[in-house]
Design a protein around this motif. Structure first.
Motif, mmCIF file in Angstrom:
data_model
loop_
_atom_site.group_PDB
_atom_site.id
_atom_site.type_symbol
_atom_site.label_atom_id
_atom_site.label_comp_id
_atom_site.label_asym_id
_atom_site.label_seq_id
_atom_site.Cartn_x
_atom_site.Cartn_y
_atom_site.Cartn_z
ATOM 1 N N ALA A 1 0.828 -1.207 0.000
ATOM 2 C CA ALA A 1 0.000 0.000 0.000
ATOM 3 C C ALA A 1 0.860 1.254 0.000
ATOM 4 O O ALA A 1 0.561 2.236 -0.693
ATOM 5 N N LEU A 2 1.954 1.235 0.755
ATOM 6 C CA LEU A 2 2.831 2.400 0.837
ATOM 7 C C LEU A 2 3.535 2.687 -0.490
ATOM 8 O O LEU A 2 3.857 3.835 -0.799
ATOM 9 N N HIS A 3 3.752 1.641 -1.288
ATOM 10 C CA HIS A 3 4.434 1.817 -2.576
ATOM 11 C C HIS A 3 3.563 2.568 -3.581
ATOM 12 O O HIS A 3 4.073 3.072 -4.591
ATOM 13 N N ILE A 4 2.259 2.624 -3.310
ATOM 14 C CA ILE A 4 1.339 3.339 -4.207
ATOM 15 C C ILE A 4 1.567 4.846 -4.119
ATOM 16 O O ILE A 4 1.418 5.571 -5.103
ATOM 17 N N PHE A 5 1.947 5.312 -2.917
ATOM 18 C CA PHE A 5 2.123 6.750 -2.700
ATOM 19 C C PHE A 5 3.416 7.240 -3.372
ATOM 20 O O PHE A 5 4.392 6.497 -3.463
ATOM 21 N N PRO A 6 3.421 8.500 -3.824
ATOM 22 C CA PRO A 6 4.646 9.042 -4.425
ATOM 23 C C PRO A 6 5.774 9.145 -3.405
ATOM 24 O O PRO A 6 5.521 9.227 -2.202
ATOM 25 N N MET A 7 6.991 9.154 -3.883
ATOM 26 C CA MET A 7 8.154 9.268 -2.999
ATOM 27 C C MET A 7 8.105 10.598 -2.242
ATOM 28 O O MET A 7 7.949 11.657 -2.844
ATOM 29 N N PRO A 8 8.222 10.571 -0.917
ATOM 30 C CA PRO A 8 8.195 11.810 -0.126
ATOM 31 C C PRO A 8 9.390 12.714 -0.453
ATOM 32 O O PRO A 8 10.418 12.251 -0.963
ATOM 33 N N ASN A 9 9.240 13.999 -0.142
ATOM 34 C CA ASN A 9 10.312 14.971 -0.381
ATOM 35 C C ASN A 9 11.570 14.659 0.427
ATOM 36 O O ASN A 9 12.664 15.096 0.081
ATOM 37 N N SER A 10 11.389 13.904 1.510
ATOM 38 C CA SER A 10 12.539 13.560 2.355
ATOM 39 C C SER A 10 13.504 12.612 1.666
ATOM 40 O O SER A 10 14.664 12.480 2.067
ATOM 41 N N GLY A 11 13.020 11.899 0.627
ATOM 42 C CA GLY A 11 13.854 10.899 -0.027
ATOM 43 C C GLY A 11 13.833 9.556 0.683
ATOM 44 O O GLY A 11 14.514 8.608 0.280
ATOM 45 N N TRP A 12 13.039 9.465 1.744
ATOM 46 C CA TRP A 12 12.939 8.240 2.550
ATOM 47 C C TRP A 12 11.734 7.418 2.093
ATOM 48 O O TRP A 12 10.621 7.919 2.039
ATOM 49 N N SER A 13 11.956 6.154 1.782
ATOM 50 C CA SER A 13 10.854 5.262 1.429
ATOM 51 C C SER A 13 10.270 4.676 2.714
ATOM 52 O O SER A 13 10.976 3.958 3.441
ATOM 53 N N PRO A 14 9.006 4.982 3.035
ATOM 54 C CA PRO A 14 8.397 4.465 4.265
ATOM 55 C C PRO A 14 8.466 2.940 4.316
ATOM 56 O O PRO A 14 8.319 2.269 3.286
#
Length: 334
Positions: free
Chosen positions: A225-238
């Motif tokens: 589910a988390l992979h569906i969201f765009p990459m955060p500005n932090s550069g960290w993949s949840p």
């Protein structure tokens, strides 16, 4: 009552000195000043915050939220004890929207985390009561600064309620941790998309006994589910992990991942830039709260508003026109 309270006040200098040397009693009393709505206390509070500001900011600020029954208190206690064992000083603060109604302490934090509360390296403080969530959040933010100045290098801010409190906590922390359960049958429907998007890490708690297999399945579901969201500005993949607070399994992994996150965002500049954005937003939040207090604290408003409520119910005026009229009255009152 107020006279008694005022007699027990210290000078601003005494509060500042006590906080900076890490005196827990003085820290608690300074936080009480910060939470107070008395005019005299507000003046002292401003002086305290301004003086300790250069000594604050040297912590990792972690927001912790989760679905009801997820075992947040048990997790925070286990996590806090792990942090202390690693040589950290930990402050646990809470934001609870429901406390705005009762104006009471939230769920007896220290009784919920008794072992952690007994450690001298840990400090637990419930949220201040207030008329709005924004007001509570601002007070919690100032409490956070005091704790940092007192030497606490890890700040955990817990949301006890649900809804807007997560947004408030996310807006004052560096890392946002979402605790979830497995085996509920509707894991992905049971949490708002917005909260999932804010999470830097999802921890499936209570991953022990019969829940181990279910927790592994839930972990895969949430990771997908988390992979569906765009990459955060932090550069960290949840990321998603599992833990058992009772059996103390996976607790150290959470801290390791937070340290990985900190190293990444310190290196790419996101950490500092995010803190700067939060400070600007904090200013705007404070302006909004002060304006609300000025408005509703006005004698002009108090006299007019009850009559307008009656007129609205009697269909004599529309809510919009009533609002405009009372604002005009308030402007004349300056």
């Amino acid at each position: 009552m107020n006279n008694y309270r005022l007699k027990n006040r210290l000078t601003a200098a005494a509060y500042i000195e006590g906080v900076l040397v890490g005196d827990r009693v003085i820290l608690s009393r300074a936080i009480t000043i910060i939470e107070s709505n008395l005019k005299s206390d507000k003046a002292i509070a401003k002086e305290i915050i301004q003086a300790i500001l250069p000594k604050s900011g040297n912590s990792i600020r972690i927001g912790v939220t989760g679905v009801p029954g997820v075992g947040k208190s048990t997790f925070i206690e286990a996590f806090g004890k792990h942090l202390v064992a690693e040589g950290n000083k930990v402050a646990i603060l809470s934001i609870d929207p429901s406390s705005q109604r009762s104006r009471g302490s939230i769920l007896g934090d220290k009784t919920r985390m008794e072992e952690l509360a007994n450690l001298k390296e840990a400090y637990i403080r419930p949220s201040a009561s207030g008329d709005t969530l924004g007001g509570v959040a601002n007070k919690t933010g100032e409490t956070m600064l005091l704790c940092e100045a007192a030497g606490y290098n890890v700040i955990l801010i817990e949301t006890v309620g649900v809804g807007q409190s997560e947004i408030a906590v996310h807006g004052m922390t560096d890392f946002f941790l979402l605790l979830m359960l497995a085996g509920a049958g509707d894991e992905l429907q049971g949490i708002k998309k917005g909260i999932m998007e804010m999470a830097n890490m999802v921890v499936i708690n209570k991953a022990d006994g019969d829940n181990v297999a279910l927790s592994k399945i839930a972990k895969r579901q949430y990771q997908n589910a988390l992979h569906i969201f765009p990459m955060p500005n932090s550069g960290w993949s949840p990321i998603v992990s599992t833990a058992s607070s009772i059996q103390n399994i996976g607790i150290g992994t959470v801290w390791d991942k937070i340290m990985e996150f900190k190293k990444l965002v310190k290196g790419n500049g996101y950490f500092v830039n995010n803190r700067k954005r939060q400070q600007i937003q904090w200013m705007y939040n404070t302006i909004n709260e002060e304006l609300k207090q000025l408005f509703y604290g006005s004698d002009v408003v108090t006299k007019k508003i009850k009559q307008l409520e009656k007129d609205i119910l009697d269909s004599k005026v529309s809510p919009v026109n009533a609002a405009h009229s009372i604002i005009e009255e308030y402007k004349k009152g300056f």
